[in-house]
Enzyme design. Sequence first.
Site, PDB file in Angstrom:
ATOM      1  N   PHE A 142       0.942  -1.200   0.451  1.00 51.88           N
ATOM      2  CA  PHE A 142       0.075  -0.297  -0.059  1.00 51.88           C
ATOM      3  C   PHE A 142       0.673   0.921   0.065  1.00 51.88           C
ATOM      4  O   PHE A 142       0.353   2.634   0.067  1.00 51.88           O
ATOM      5  CB  PHE A 142      -0.847   0.252   1.320  1.00 51.88           C
ATOM      6  N   LYS A 193      -1.148  -7.704  -8.678  1.00 54.03           N
ATOM      7  CA  LYS A 193      -2.029  -7.830  -7.533  1.00 54.03           C
ATOM      8  C   LYS A 193      -1.613  -6.720  -6.246  1.00 54.03           C
ATOM      9  O   LYS A 193      -0.836  -6.532  -5.252  1.00 54.03           O
ATOM     10  CB  LYS A 193      -2.044  -9.429  -6.616  1.00 54.03           C
ATOM     11  N   GLU A 243      -5.401  -4.305  -1.191  1.00 57.26           N
ATOM     12  CA  GLU A 243      -7.030  -3.885  -1.317  1.00 57.26           C
ATOM     13  C   GLU A 243      -7.100  -2.769  -0.324  1.00 57.26           C
ATOM     14  O   GLU A 243      -8.307  -1.896  -1.222  1.00 57.26           O
ATOM     15  CB  GLU A 243      -7.260  -4.883  -0.395  1.00 57.26           C
ATOM     16  N   SER A 250       5.647  -6.808   4.807  1.00 60.07           N
ATOM     17  CA  SER A 250       6.077  -7.553   5.630  1.00 60.07           C
ATOM     18  C   SER A 250       6.737  -8.394   5.600  1.00 60.07           C
ATOM     19  O   SER A 250       6.528  -8.929   4.798  1.00 60.07           O
ATOM     20  CB  SER A 250       5.101  -7.027   6.672  1.00 60.07           C
ATOM     21  N   CYS A 264       9.674   1.039   3.425  1.00 59.68           N
ATOM     22  CA  CYS A 264      11.130   0.675   3.603  1.00 59.68           C
ATOM     23  C   CYS A 264      12.457   0.845   4.134  1.00 59.68           C
ATOM     24  O   CYS A 264      13.306   0.470   4.991  1.00 59.68           O
ATOM     25  CB  CYS A 264      11.306  -0.902   3.420  1.00 59.68           C
ATOM     26  N   GLU A 316       9.195  -3.478  13.182  1.00 65.49           N
ATOM     27  CA  GLU A 316       9.658  -2.510  12.452  1.00 65.49           C
ATOM     28  C   GLU A 316       7.937  -1.338  13.018  1.00 65.49           C
ATOM     29  O   GLU A 316       7.226  -1.809  13.207  1.00 65.49           O
ATOM     30  CB  GLU A 316       9.124  -3.015  11.371  1.00 65.49           C
TER      31      GLU A 316
END
Length: 485
Positions: A150, A174, A177, A227, A282, A376
Amino acid sequence: MKYPAIQNYIGGKFVNASTSITLDVVSPLDGNHLSTVPMSGSKDLDDAVKAAQSAFPSWSKTPIKERVQVFFRYKTLLEKNLKELAELCSEENGKTFGESVAEIEKCIELTEFATSLPQLITGELLEVSKGVECRTEHVPLGVVASIVPFNFPAMVPNWTIPNAIALGNCMIIKPSEKVPLSCGRLAELLKEAGLPDGVFNIVHGDVEIVNAICDHPNIEAVSFVGSTKVAKIVYQRATQNLKRCLSLGGAKNHLMVLPDAIPDMTAQNVAASMSGCAGQRCMAASAMIGVGNVDSIIDRICDEARKIVPGENLGAVINKESQQRIESYISQAEKDGAKILVDGRNAKVAGKENGTYVGPTVIDFVTPEMSVAKEEIFGPVISIIRTKTVDEALAIENRNPYGNAASVFTQNGGMARYIIDKASAGMIGVNVGVPVPREPFSFGGWNESKFGVGDITGKSSIEFWTKLKKSTIKWNAEAGVNWMS
């Protein structure tokens, strides 16, 4: 609902998913309902794979000099539609408009690199013996898939789309969402640029589609960004099914600040690194290790952090759950004995009370055992750990399980080289808060920040998205027979 209900993109057309299950798409900026996204099923993925398989023979046999013409046109369309794409990115992700502009500009750079691929995959040809020559050439894999996160709705898809497709593959993507709108717009631009139907496809969904991608017998390779927990699962599942997989996970990036660092430059870089994209990247600075007496630099970092204002030059975090999780880390650090120098909890933006904001947060006197030092956070939070020596700082950095990035702020070239050599991270910065390589250099970390071989962008991506064919050729019979022929 501002936008029509989102559809899958298969075979050059937007089509409804086979299921009726949807999720709401909500803007983190103000809580407004943007659209709904379908939770597709395995049939939808099968349809996308069939469309890609149908397109592959023609696309893969198209000379690469012709394939990249699509991306010359696509680059022009990205430039032409930059403002619109940036607004869409900001709206669905929550980052500032300026950050979204920078994201689309990075998409343009990534596409520009893809147009140079004909010069980078020329292969090799050598006469290895009299009348005998060996040749290598890069061959596309077939149908490949990319699962994206995202935090960069446009950039991370463009880490893979231009290179994988220009190299002759057909792709299924993909999207997250949480941010499904940008990928649909990219599909429209690719079609406008002349990409044949079926070469690029979008299947929306959640974990069911991720698992289906990993399991599908006709998908040859999978890239993933997200992740570390999920990156491991995807890598294990995809490789168990004998696929290539490059799976990028999370990070806990350490910035080491030495006493000789230039105060203003260091403070500006540290503050920007920890707060850019609301810390949801990241490559964000998550922990700062102050070596020796760096109090004056910490004071300036706090001054810079206070200039960063939610809703003005700081965007929202992705949703309410993330907001609550980030604030819980701050509260736990306070309970554990750390000192909150700049507190970003309970941030509100006038007129956007339903937005999900966390202000910039600077936490001092953190110990390596605290959760804010180890985990994180993915928010605009930096934890300051103090050490007496560089070797102590390196020991802390190297004990963390991740290995995406590390930076040092110093004016001592020898010390910078020492840290570059010793730090266990794939991307190192010297007086740079976000050490992301620029094309043609590749993006990729080490340790639990990456699973798989190679990198996802730049020259290294060629090896991931193609396989090497080797030919040995003999034409003149008079050359005779020897051990080479």
